[in-house]
Design an enzyme around this catalytic site. Structure first.
Site, PDB file in Angstrom:
ATOM      1  N   SER A  16      34.322  -9.954 -56.154  1.00 17.21           N
ATOM      2  CA  SER A  16      34.165 -10.333 -57.550  1.00 17.21           C
ATOM      3  C   SER A  16      34.122  -9.065 -58.416  1.00 17.21           C
ATOM      4  O   SER A  16      35.056  -8.277 -58.386  1.00 17.21           O
ATOM      5  CB  SER A  16      32.923 -11.214 -57.725  1.00 17.21           C
ATOM      6  OG  SER A  16      32.887 -11.817 -58.995  1.00 17.21           O
TER       7      SER A  16
ATOM      8  N   GLU B 154      38.005 -20.773 -55.974  1.00 14.74           N
ATOM      9  CA  GLU B 154      37.263 -19.819 -56.789  1.00 14.74           C
ATOM     10  C   GLU B 154      36.610 -20.492 -57.995  1.00 14.74           C
ATOM     11  O   GLU B 154      35.505 -20.162 -58.398  1.00 14.74           O
ATOM     12  CB  GLU B 154      38.196 -18.710 -57.294  1.00 14.74           C
ATOM     13  CG  GLU B 154      38.800 -17.835 -56.222  1.00 14.74           C
ATOM     14  CD  GLU B 154      37.835 -16.810 -55.664  1.00 14.74           C
ATOM     15  OE1 GLU B 154      36.677 -16.774 -56.106  1.00 14.74           O
ATOM     16  OE2 GLU B 154      38.252 -16.047 -54.777  1.00 14.74           O
TER      17      GLU B 154
ATOM     18  N   HIS C 233      33.644 -19.407 -54.667  1.00  7.14           N
ATOM     19  CA  HIS C 233      33.622 -17.969 -54.948  1.00  7.14           C
ATOM     20  C   HIS C 233      32.496 -17.292 -54.179  1.00  7.14           C
ATOM     21  O   HIS C 233      31.331 -17.610 -54.376  1.00  7.14           O
ATOM     22  CB  HIS C 233      33.416 -17.800 -56.461  1.00  7.14           C
ATOM     23  CG  HIS C 233      33.450 -16.401 -56.959  1.00  7.14           C
ATOM     24  ND1 HIS C 233      34.586 -15.622 -56.948  1.00  7.14           N
ATOM     25  CD2 HIS C 233      32.484 -15.635 -57.529  1.00  7.14           C
ATOM     26  CE1 HIS C 233      34.326 -14.451 -57.495  1.00  7.14           C
ATOM     27  NE2 HIS C 233      33.052 -14.421 -57.843  1.00  7.14           N
TER      28      HIS C 233
END
Length: 514
Positions: free
Chosen positions: A219, A325, A419
């Site tokens: 991320s 995600e 995610h």
């Protein structure tokens, strides 16, 4: 004599455990002094090791300063404080307790953690992990980042803290003037460079090879990896890079002048007429006001540390994303309405929305929900393809993955391959959340994906014996490794979707993971 006493004390400490019939606490010398860690059997852990001076007082919004040396043996058995941020210890959304910051927070937070095999016949490759959190949260102490399992398989693992939020990414004209010819912002990114410099100077004492360092992150940590690849000040500090679920999107990197305007507005909201006044404010106030005003801080093109987004370091890279995600990151994920799908296509592809709409069956609510998810997934893969095409002249290979496996746990059908859900599989850290009920299939997949990552850390190539072949990316006919049930090579995008994506990019389109 004054120098001899601390040495004797250190030796007494190192051998105390043996006298009592238990394993001795490992003691290692660093450039700043000796540290005592924790024996974990085949692995030794050193937690809360300072790599820079506390960024407090006059050091707030200052480049990381050298660590003050100490005498005797410093305890490195517990994680140091995480950097100042808002915390949710029980977790939120799909991110249960093992995914979030534990323990104390403080401005005095520039610590790293090392896991290393007890014995090594040679210097070992090193993995330096950079946490995510939108540059506003996160910590090297998050439970799923524990490095013991990977270290037991023959590498050295380092996790780091870096300043986040306003402490890490405030820009201000006064700070620019203070910096002179040095980096003018990106204090959190400067912390990462300082941590890598610490690794270069000290990791050999932990059986690590300073010439075989891989940086990795997820991320915002992945965005940071790409930023370090693009930074002249990080050149030579690593030889490989892994970016999970994050690219260095130019639209999300603020020009210095824009970031300075944001910093001036932030100071005005705090009632601070100068940087000295801002430095005098309590950390609690800065974090509270940040949340109240929805001010977020991130990377800045400062012209020194980060002069642009083009790569400076030509290193092998492993990049990818998770299949879902957006399940906890994007509003309307999986919405089955016609309006939601139309709005998503228009937002993603503008005047080419109809061209892309024809690629996704949407006659039923079930199909529309699937299309809503697939459009986002394909858009993210298009972003990775666009990034790969932007690397002309670079010779080192790129390996791309899509992670498809659904982690068991609360509302797994809702969150799917969410995610960051790949991280406990990479680190083999299922033990920090046994309540999720991991199966034999989960454990087998964890061994597989961690083997790919370990191979890459060792050689720059994730392939190995008994693993499905992972192709290098060829931008003329791109393929990826779909990691899941099963793991197999696939085209990056279906042919018709790939053709549409190429046309979109040729017209100046800019797809994004989120």
């Amino acid at each position: 004599m004054r120098r001899t006493l601390p040495m004797l004390a250190a030796l007494a400490f190192a051998f105390a455990g043996t006298v009592q019939g238990i394993a001795a606490a490992p003691v290692v010398g660093t450039a700043a002094g000796r540290i005592a860690g924790v024996d974990q059997g085949e692995v030794q852990a050193f937690r809360g090791v300072p790599f820079a001076a506390p960024p407090i007082g006059a050091n707030r919004w200052r480049s990381p300063q050298p660590v003050a040396s100490w005498r005797g043996v410093r305890q490195a058995t517990k994680f140091g404080s995480s950097c100042w941020q808002a915390v949710s210890p029980r977790g939120f959304g799909p991110w249960s307790h093992e995914y979030v910051v534990p323990g104390d927070i403080s401005e005095d937070c520039l610590f790293l953690n090392v896991w290393t095999p007890r014995h090594a016949a040679r210097k070992l490759p090193v993995l330096v992990w950079i946490h995510g959190g939108g540059f506003n949260s996160g910590s090297g102490a998050i439970p799923i980042y524990d490095g013991q399992a990977l270290a037991a398989r023959g590498i050295v693992v380092v996790t780091i803290n870096y300043r986040v939020g306003p402490f890490g990414f405030l820009a201000h004209p006064a700070l620019t003037r203070e910096a002179g010819a040095g980096p003018r912002a990106n204090f959190g990114l400067q912390d990462m460079v300082a941590a890598l410099e610490w690794v270069r100077a000290n990791i050999a004492q932990f059986h690590g090879d300073p010439a075989q360092v891989t940086i990795a992150g997820q991320s915002a940590g992945s965005m940071a990896v790409h930023a370090l690849v693009a930074s002249p000040l990080a050149r030579g500090l690593f030889v490989r890079a892994i970016g999970q679920s994050g690219l260095l999107d130019p639209s999300r990197v603020a020009p210095l002048a824009e970031a300075e305007r944001t910093g001036l507005a932030f100071a005005q909201e705090q009632g601070a007429a100068s940087i000295a006044a801002l430095r005098a404010l309590l950390a609690e106030r800065l974090v509270a006001r940040t949340g109240a005003n929805s001010v977020r801080f991130g990377l800045v093109t400062d012209g020194v540390l980060l002069p642009g987004t083009a790569p400076i370091s030509d290193v092998p890279m492993l990049v990818g994303l998770n299949a879902d995600e957006g399940s906890a990151m994007s509003a309307g994920y999986g919405d089955d309405s016609e309006a939601a799908l139309r709005d998503l296509l228009t937002h993603s592809y503008g005047s080419m929305a109809d061209r892309f709409a024809a690629l996704y069956p949407a006659g039923t609510a079930l199909q529309r929900a699937a299309a809503n998810r697939q459009v986002r997934r394909d858009r993210g893969l298009g972003a990775i393809y666009a990034w790969a095409k932007s690397r002309p002249g670079l010779r080192q290979p790129v390996y791309v993955y899509r992670y498809d496996h659904v982690e068991p746990g609360p509302q797994s059908a809702r969150w799917r391959a969410f995610h960051s859900s790949e991280i406990p599989y990479v680190f083999q850290t299922f033990d920090v959340s046994p309540e999720r009920g991991f199966t034999a299939q989960d454990h087998a997949l964890s061994v597989q994906i961690s083997s790919y990552w370990l191979n890459f850390v060792r050689t720059g190539d994730p392939n190995g014996a008994d693993l499905p072949t992972w192709p290098k990316l060829d931008v003329t006919a791109p393929s990826l490794l779909a990691i899941g049930d099963p793991t197999a090579r696939e085209p990056l995008l279906p042919p018709a979707t790939f053709a549409a994506m190429q046309e979109f990019l040729a017209k100046g389109g800019r797809p994004a993971i989120f």
